[in-house]
Scaffold this active site. Structure first.
Site, mmCIF file in Angstrom:
data_model
loop_
_atom_site.group_PDB
_atom_site.id
_atom_site.type_symbol
_atom_site.label_atom_id
_atom_site.label_comp_id
_atom_site.label_asym_id
_atom_site.label_seq_id
_atom_site.Cartn_x
_atom_site.Cartn_y
_atom_site.Cartn_z
ATOM 1 N N GLU A 326 0.839 -1.193 0.000
ATOM 2 C CA GLU A 326 0.000 0.000 0.000
ATOM 3 C C GLU A 326 0.877 1.247 0.000
ATOM 4 O O GLU A 326 1.719 1.412 0.887
ATOM 5 C CB GLU A 326 -0.902 0.028 1.232
ATOM 6 C CG GLU A 326 -1.981 -1.045 1.225
ATOM 7 C CD GLU A 326 -2.946 -0.913 2.389
ATOM 8 O OE1 GLU A 326 -4.026 -1.507 2.307
ATOM 9 O OE2 GLU A 326 -2.626 -0.212 3.374
ATOM 10 N N CYS A 327 0.698 2.091 -0.996
ATOM 11 C CA CYS A 327 1.338 3.400 -1.081
ATOM 12 C C CYS A 327 2.866 3.282 -1.011
ATOM 13 O O CYS A 327 3.504 2.984 -2.011
ATOM 14 C CB CYS A 327 0.811 4.343 -0.010
ATOM 15 S SG CYS A 327 1.089 6.103 -0.411
ATOM 16 N N ALA A 328 3.484 3.463 0.145
ATOM 17 C CA ALA A 328 4.939 3.353 0.238
ATOM 18 C C ALA A 328 5.411 1.982 -0.215
ATOM 19 O O ALA A 328 6.453 1.852 -0.858
ATOM 20 C CB ALA A 328 5.393 3.618 1.672
ATOM 21 N N SER A 415 -1.085 -0.924 -4.637
ATOM 22 C CA SER A 415 -1.726 0.314 -5.091
ATOM 23 C C SER A 415 -1.461 1.417 -4.078
ATOM 24 O O SER A 415 -0.901 1.184 -2.998
ATOM 25 C CB SER A 415 -3.238 0.127 -5.259
ATOM 26 O OG SER A 415 -3.886 0.149 -4.004
#
Length: 796
Positions: A326-328, A415
């Protein structure tokens, strides 16, 4: 609940200080945060000694907010909830949904308002009266006056406020919290975080009526709800081994919800944290990966330097280890982040931008994935200042606001979207099921011997140092060699003669002057503009040692030795990736303006792309050195786009003679270009590094006798390459059109290892930044040899 009329009033410092102050009295305190924020709960955890937790109706649903509060407060004497933004501020267009007031109403929690009174007097009374009366479902029971000034003004404000003033807190710069591009600096990144929270507790205890606050807390009615139970949300596996889920942590990856780990534990997994900055490898027995959020952009250089862990992570993801990012985590799996090479498990690159992406959306799954089923809807949030190119793969993870996003497969879900799994426990259950089904990892020797590591290099397994992996290792052991880019024919008689005669001078130290003069004649340069080197590899080392480079850039995918040499010299390298979507062509605008060194290959190894000379000239500017690696330029008839003969300030061209003339064991090469730069390279060169045979080879291979043979070989390479590309095209195998004596082929993951099983060596390409295991580099060979390769590829 500690809330405020608006953001910026001091909620976090007051809430964390209150938690610490109450704990110092001997009470057990639980900390909670309204909204999706990860950073504030980190300070709450320091203040309470318990995990910080979030209460967010958007992320988990209204029905779970009270149960999650009760779960987080098990065994606590007091629960302190920090609000978000202004008391009544929630999702835009949703009438205060997910606001602090909404959570206070759902949990029947009394509210204390923190008001920054540094610029107000009696208006505080009007402000508080409006806040208290706005929503009858919310009970505002008191006020904390923050950043208070003179006693006279405090008295005036106290008379104007129709609610109890429970504390008057003066300004104290010692407890100010530093911030960065996404808010406060996480507690785990501040060496003095524990001391800051301790000072906060002392500050609040000295200026707030803790007894009155506790009395207000006791007025909260009992909740008609049961504590949330992770074991009731996911099916436990019963008896048996608990597979390891490796969770990224440390200073870089600080964003994850405590309930995620509780769900995975309840589902029979063993959650083990690892630090991508410090740990050399994944935890032993890893069968699942969870890479949450954080600040990888702040530590990109350090993450990139941990190449062994990146290689192991890449192989794990490609090998089918169930992975959630997720993200990072998505950025960590990308090919590069702000020019720093990352794991390369996701075919995209990321960069920091000025634009903040902040949204609180509902996302739809476009298909069945590791976590989701087609059409399934979840709620989540995004908060970042990076952009990913491309933003999604052929199989996106989500559709958000009508646009596809992220990358997904049966074993990967990556994502930008953060999802609170307590609100969507089916995601945790599916991930845990995949982890339980994943094959057990093959245990590695605790300390593998150098011989064992060398034996593992040619195969499909991880490479200890990807930047130092080269094709010669793959071609050993009698393999049919498509891995090494050396002309496969015999050496000319005149070259063999020159090499033998050079041994007559082995009793004296070598003098490179004849080689320097021969190269100068070859390129119509002055001898002072030429430096003979022990192959191009030595030249890269000299460039790395030339100056204390501030922002060295290596354009990738390309020969990795310049990148490795710069890192070995202590420099942090910025990688600029030429994307597949542009045919791996160079975009000069992608090179950062502040780059003081740029290294680029032409034609580039391994893509075979020939960049226009005009694009390379566009890189040159005052204060910057541009190094063009033309190691394979002599394999092109007429040497088009070469800059070896051009006098441009700050430009140096490197050449290798070993490949075209079949003498890789004779380390012969040279640098040619800006006289001042060449003089500097000579100063850092080891004396007598260029041997007598290398000097003789340089003289012979740049002389008139070599000209016709060089063109003949270049033309022959061209014919062979045309035939190879035609056969690849006919077989429906993807490749990059090449101008070099090799072709980059998109043969699919696993082909490299399967060809080896048939005795055929091709160069694995996943050790080049920007490429993955789908690619291999194939050296150009005569038609009869090429047919054997194509027969093996067609049988795949």
């Amino acid at each position: 609940m500690v809330a405020a009329p608006m953001t910026g009033q001091g909620k976090t410092t007051v809430a964390a200080g209150l938690m610490a102050a109450l704990r110092d009295t001997g009470l057990a305190v639980s900390g909670h945060k309204v909204g999706p924020d990860y950073i504030d709960p980190g300070y709450h955890a320091l203040a309470t000694g318990r995990p910080g937790r979030n209460l967010d109706p958007h992320l988990v649903g209204e029905e779970r907010v009270a149960p999650l509060l009760l779960h987080g407060a098990r065994g606590a004497d007091a629960a302190v909830v920090e609000g978000v933004m202004g008391l009544h501020d929630g999702r835009i267009g949703a009438d205060g949904f997910a606001s602090s007031a909404h959570v206070a109403a759902l949990t029947r929690t009394p509210v204390v308002l923190v008001v920054d009174v540094s610029r107000m007097s009696r208006s505080v009374g009007a402000l508080v009266a409006g806040m208290a009366a706005y929503d009858p479902a919310v009970e505002v029971v008191g006020v904390l006056l923050n950043k208070a000034g003179s006693a006279r003004n405090v008295a005036e404000i106290t008379r104007s406020v129709g609610l109890p003033v429970l504390g008057v807190i003066p300004r104290d710069e010692r407890i100010a919290s530093p911030s960065r591009h996404l808010g406060l600096v996480p507690a785990s990144e501040r060496e003095d975080s524990a001391r800051v929270v301790e000072r906060l507790g002392e500050h609040i205890a000295g200026h707030v009526d803790l007894d009155a606050l506790l009395e207000a807390a006791r007025s909260a009615p009992a909740l008609d709800a049961s504590p949330w139970d992770p074991a009731a949300e996911v099916a436990g596996p019963g008896a048996g081994p608990r597979p390891v889920v490796a969770v990224a942590g440390g200073r870089t990856f600080t964003f994850r919800y405590t309930e995620t780990e509780e769900l995975l534990t309840a589902a029979g997994c063993e959650v083990v944290a690892f630090d991508p900055l410090e740990d050399a490898g994944l935890p032993a027995g890893t069968r699942g990966l969870y890479l949450g959020g954080g600040f990888p952009e702040v530590y990109a250089g350090e993450l990139a330097a941990n190449r062994g862990l990146l290689a192991e992570l890449r192989e794990a993801v490609r090998g089918g280890v169930p992975t959630v990012a997720e993200c990072a985590g998505l950025l960590y799996l990308a090919g590069a982040l702000d020019g720093h090479a990352m794991a390369g498990a996701v075919p995209a690159v990321a960069r920091m931008t000025e634009r903040l992406t902040l949204r609180y959306p509902e996302a739809v799954s476009p298909g069945d994935t590791l976590l989701t089923r087609a059409g399934e809807r979840v709620t989540g949030h995004e908060f970042h200042r990076t952009a990913l190119t491309p933003g999604h793969g052929d199989h996106p993870a989500w559709v958000v606001d009508g646009s596809p996003e992220g990358f997904a497969s049966p074993t990967l879900h990556a994502s930008y979207l953060h999802v609170h799994w307590a609100g969507h426990p089916q995601l945790a259950a599916r991930f845990a099921e995949a982890v339980h089904r994943a094959p057990a990892p093959v245990p590695a020797p605790a300390v593998p011997s150098p011989a064992a590591r060398t034996a593992a290099v040619p195969g499909a397994g991880p490479v200890a140092d990807p930047l130092r992996h080269h094709g010669d290792v793959e071609a050993r052991g009698g393999m049919l060699d498509f891995a090494v880019n050396v002309y496969p024919g015999e050496r000319p008689a005149w070259l063999d003669r020159a090499l033998r005669e050079s041994l007559d001078h082995a009793d004296v130290y070598p003098d490179p002057a004849p080689a320097r003069e021969a190269v100068a004649r070859r390129h119509a340069r002055r001898p002072a503009e030429v430096l003979p080197t022990a192959g191009a590899a030595e030249a890269f080392t000299l460039v790395a040692r030339l100056r204390p480079w501030r922002r060295p850039v290596v354009v990738h995918p390309q020969f990795t030795e310049p990148h490795a040499a710069l890192e070995q010299a202590g420099h942090t390298v910025t990688a600029v990736l030429c994307p597949e979507s542009r045919g791996f062509a160079l975009d000069p605008a992608a090179v950062p303006e502040d780059a003081d060194l740029v290294v680029v290959g032409n034609p580039t190894n391994p893509t075979g792309v020939l960049h226009p000379a005009e694009a390379l000239r566009a890189l040159c500017r005052p204060g910057r050195l541009v190094v063009v690696d033309e190691a394979f330029m002599d394999a092109l008839p007429g040497e088009p786009e070469s800059l070896a003969g051009e006098r441009i300030g700050g430009l140096v061209v490197l050449r290798s003679l070993t490949k075209h003339w079949s003498v890789p064991g004779i380390r012969a090469g040279y640098a040619v270009g800006d006289e001042a730069v060449v003089r500097g390279l000579a100063r850092v060169q080891t004396p007598w590094s260029v041997s007598a045979p290398a000097i003789a080879a340089t003289v012979a291979c740049t002389g008139e006798e070599a000209g016709a043979e060089a063109e003949r070989r270049a033309a022959e390479f061209g014919e062979w390459r045309t035939g190879l590309e035609a056969r690849l095209r006919g077989a429906g195998i993807g490749f990059v059109p090449s101008r070099a004596p090799f072709v980059l082929v998109k043969a699919g993951e696993g082909v490299h290892a399967r060809l080896r099983e048939q005795g055929i060596a091709v160069r694995r390409a996943d050790t080049f930044p920007g490429l993955d295991a789908d690619w291999v580099r194939v050296a150009v060979r005569p038609p009869e040899t090429t047919r054997k390769l194509l027969a093996a590829l067609s049988a795949e």
